[in-house]
Enzyme design. Structure first.
Site, PDB file in Angstrom:
ATOM      1  N   GLY A 211       0.829  -1.188   0.000  1.00 40.25           N
ATOM      2  CA  GLY A 211       0.000   0.000   0.000  1.00 40.25           C
ATOM      3  C   GLY A 211       0.870   1.246   0.000  1.00 40.25           C
ATOM      4  O   GLY A 211       1.984   1.214   0.538  1.00 40.25           O
TER       5      GLY A 211
ATOM      6  N   GLN B 223       2.927   9.966   1.210  1.00 41.11           N
ATOM      7  CA  GLN B 223       4.265   9.363   1.336  1.00 41.11           C
ATOM      8  C   GLN B 223       5.218   9.767   0.224  1.00 41.11           C
ATOM      9  O   GLN B 223       6.431   9.632   0.371  1.00 41.11           O
ATOM     10  CB  GLN B 223       4.154   7.826   1.369  1.00 41.11           C
ATOM     11  CG  GLN B 223       3.443   7.293   2.606  1.00 41.11           C
ATOM     12  CD  GLN B 223       3.287   5.800   2.543  1.00 41.11           C
ATOM     13  OE1 GLN B 223       2.324   5.299   1.996  1.00 41.11           O
ATOM     14  NE2 GLN B 223       4.241   5.065   3.087  1.00 41.11           N
TER      15      GLN B 223
ATOM     16  N   CYS C 143       5.623  -0.150   7.104  1.00 37.96           N
ATOM     17  CA  CYS C 143       5.293   1.035   6.321  1.00 37.96           C
ATOM     18  C   CYS C 143       6.510   1.392   5.480  1.00 37.96           C
ATOM     19  O   CYS C 143       7.637   1.383   5.996  1.00 37.96           O
ATOM     20  CB  CYS C 143       4.940   2.196   7.256  1.00 37.96           C
ATOM     21  SG  CYS C 143       4.501   3.718   6.406  1.00 37.96           S
ATOM     22  N   LEU C 144       6.279   1.713   4.217  1.00 37.32           N
ATOM     23  CA  LEU C 144       7.404   2.100   3.356  1.00 37.32           C
ATOM     24  C   LEU C 144       8.081   3.367   3.879  1.00 37.32           C
ATOM     25  O   LEU C 144       9.241   3.616   3.555  1.00 37.32           O
ATOM     26  CB  LEU C 144       6.921   2.294   1.915  1.00 37.32           C
ATOM     27  CG  LEU C 144       6.508   0.998   1.202  1.00 37.32           C
ATOM     28  CD1 LEU C 144       5.843   1.316  -0.128  1.00 37.32           C
ATOM     29  CD2 LEU C 144       7.705   0.084   1.002  1.00 37.32           C
TER      30      LEU C 144
ATOM     31  N   HIS D 210      -4.712   1.873   7.390  1.00 37.85           N
ATOM     32  CA  HIS D 210      -3.332   2.380   7.515  1.00 37.85           C
ATOM     33  C   HIS D 210      -3.072   3.495   6.497  1.00 37.85           C
ATOM     34  O   HIS D 210      -2.502   4.548   6.836  1.00 37.85           O
ATOM     35  CB  HIS D 210      -2.371   1.201   7.308  1.00 37.85           C
ATOM     36  CG  HIS D 210      -0.923   1.551   7.247  1.00 37.85           C
ATOM     37  ND1 HIS D 210       0.009   1.074   8.145  1.00 37.85           N
ATOM     38  CD2 HIS D 210      -0.204   2.313   6.368  1.00 37.85           C
ATOM     39  CE1 HIS D 210       1.202   1.537   7.842  1.00 37.85           C
ATOM     40  NE2 HIS D 210       1.117   2.285   6.756  1.00 37.85           N
ATOM     41  N   GLU D 211      -3.520   3.281   5.245  1.00 40.20           N
ATOM     42  CA  GLU D 211      -3.254   4.267   4.184  1.00 40.20           C
ATOM     43  C   GLU D 211      -4.105   5.530   4.356  1.00 40.20           C
ATOM     44  O   GLU D 211      -3.632   6.643   4.095  1.00 40.20           O
ATOM     45  CB  GLU D 211      -3.488   3.647   2.801  1.00 40.20           C
ATOM     46  CG  GLU D 211      -2.636   2.408   2.485  1.00 40.20           C
ATOM     47  CD  GLU D 211      -1.154   2.593   2.701  1.00 40.20           C
ATOM     48  OE1 GLU D 211      -0.659   3.731   2.627  1.00 40.20           O
ATOM     49  OE2 GLU D 211      -0.475   1.570   2.986  1.00 40.20           O
TER      50      GLU D 211
ATOM     51  N   HIS E 295      -2.482   7.847   6.675  1.00 42.24           N
ATOM     52  CA  HIS E 295      -1.452   8.694   6.049  1.00 42.24           C
ATOM     53  C   HIS E 295      -2.050  10.000   5.522  1.00 42.24           C
ATOM     54  O   HIS E 295      -1.433  11.070   5.644  1.00 42.24           O
ATOM     55  CB  HIS E 295      -0.790   7.969   4.867  1.00 42.24           C
ATOM     56  CG  HIS E 295       0.318   7.033   5.247  1.00 42.24           C
ATOM     57  ND1 HIS E 295       1.453   7.453   5.905  1.00 42.24           N
ATOM     58  CD2 HIS E 295       0.475   5.698   5.046  1.00 42.24           C
ATOM     59  CE1 HIS E 295       2.255   6.406   6.091  1.00 42.24           C
ATOM     60  NE2 HIS E 295       1.690   5.325   5.583  1.00 42.24           N
TER      61      HIS E 295
HETATM   62  C1  QAP Z   1       0.840  -0.987   5.115  1.00 43.02           C
HETATM   63  O1  QAP Z   1       2.989  -1.248   4.222  1.00 43.02           O
HETATM   64  C2  QAP Z   1       0.577  -2.329   5.770  1.00 43.02           C
HETATM   65  O2  QAP Z   1       9.804  -1.915   6.384  1.00 43.02           O
HETATM   66  C3  QAP Z   1       1.644  -1.080   3.854  1.00 43.02           C
HETATM   67  O3  QAP Z   1      11.675  -2.631   4.624  1.00 43.02           O
HETATM   68  C4  QAP Z   1       1.624  -3.154   6.166  1.00 43.02           C
HETATM   69  O4  QAP Z   1       3.591  -1.900   2.176  1.00 43.02           O
HETATM   70  C5  QAP Z   1      -0.700  -2.724   5.990  1.00 43.02           C
HETATM   71  C6  QAP Z   1       7.687  -2.422   3.455  1.00 43.02           C
HETATM   72  C7  QAP Z   1       1.344  -4.380   6.766  1.00 43.02           C
HETATM   73  C8  QAP Z   1      -0.963  -3.965   6.572  1.00 43.02           C
HETATM   74  C9  QAP Z   1       0.056  -4.799   6.960  1.00 43.02           C
HETATM   75  C10 QAP Z   1       8.090  -2.117   4.735  1.00 43.02           C
HETATM   76  C11 QAP Z   1       8.662  -2.813   2.539  1.00 43.02           C
HETATM   77  C12 QAP Z   1       6.286  -2.310   3.018  1.00 43.02           C
HETATM   78  C13 QAP Z   1       9.410  -2.204   5.116  1.00 43.02           C
HETATM   79  C14 QAP Z   1       3.915  -1.689   3.321  1.00 43.02           C
HETATM   80  C15 QAP Z   1      10.389  -2.581   4.190  1.00 43.02           C
HETATM   81  C16 QAP Z   1      10.003  -2.880   2.904  1.00 43.02           C
HETATM   82  C17 QAP Z   1       5.292  -1.836   3.806  1.00 43.02           C
HETATM   83 CO    CO Z   2       2.443   3.423   5.578  1.00 41.04          CO
END
Ligand code: QAP
Ligand code: CO
Length: 170
Positions: free
Chosen positions: A46, A51, A92-93, A134-135, A138
């Site tokens: 997401g 972001q 989270c990215l 979550h999004e 943001h």
């Molecule tokens: C939000 O998060 C989310 O630390 C989206 O090193 C996450 O896409 C919602 C990511 C989990 C529900 C469950 C994070 C990639 C991606 C990192 C993401 C990383 C590389 C996070």
């Molecule tokens: Co995020």
């Protein structure tokens, strides 16, 4: 298509409140494509416009196994259908390398517009429910680390600040 730069916590721009999208044109379509490409390259599920430092109410998600189900939500909102909480290990990215458990309502009804400006609604549960909430956070300047204890949040902040400093002087 272009890969966009992702802001990282504790960048203060992640705290801005996004403005509604009112123009549905080719520029918006390109933005959606660039956000999806950026998300896939970063191996995320997401990404919210906030972001990438675009303060408009727009987010993209793909929670599919094969990364072949991109979804864009414009001007999204949700109502809680089931207030039973679902715990998820969230990342989270914008907070790379950190994952912590967050509890959110398990089922929500999401209302949004598509890239043509058409309204749609869907019922989300499981990881899609967590991801949409979550999004949308943001877009309101909120991050998953805000749900953690001040101590945990401060530890993450310090580590990321050090990484940013090391990167800048490398
Ligand atoms: C939000 O998060 C989310 O630390 C989206 O090193 C996450 O896409 C919602 C990511 C989990 C529900 C469950 C994070 C990639 C991606 C990192 C993401 C990383 C590389 C996070
Ligand atoms: Co995020």
């Amino acid at each position: 298509m272009s890969i966009l730069q992702i802001l990282e916590f504790p960048d203060p721009r992640l705290r801005k409140i996004a403005e509604p999208v009112s123009v549905f044109d080719a520029t918006l379509e390109v933005l959606i494509e660039d956000m999806l490409e950026t998300m896939y390259v970063a191996e995320g599920i997401g990404l919210a416009a906030t972001q990438i430092n675009v303060h408009k109410r727009l987010l993209v998600i793909d929670v599919s196994e094969n990364k072949d189900s991109p979804q864009a939500f414009i001007n999204p909102s949700f109502e809680i259908i089931e207030d039973e909480l679902l715990e998820y290990d969230e990342g989270c990215l914008s907070v790379p390398g950190f994952y912590e458990t967050v509890s959110r309502p398990s089922v929500v009804r999401v209302t949004a517009q598509d890239k043509a400006g058409e309204n749609f609604t869907l019922c989300a549960e499981g990881i899609l429910s967590t991801c949409i909430q979550h999004e949308i956070d943001h877009l309101n300047g909120k991050l998953f680390v805000d749900y953690l204890s001040p101590l945990k949040r401060q530890r993450i902040r310090s580590k990321l600040e050090k990484e940013h400093k090391d990167k800048a002087s490398a």
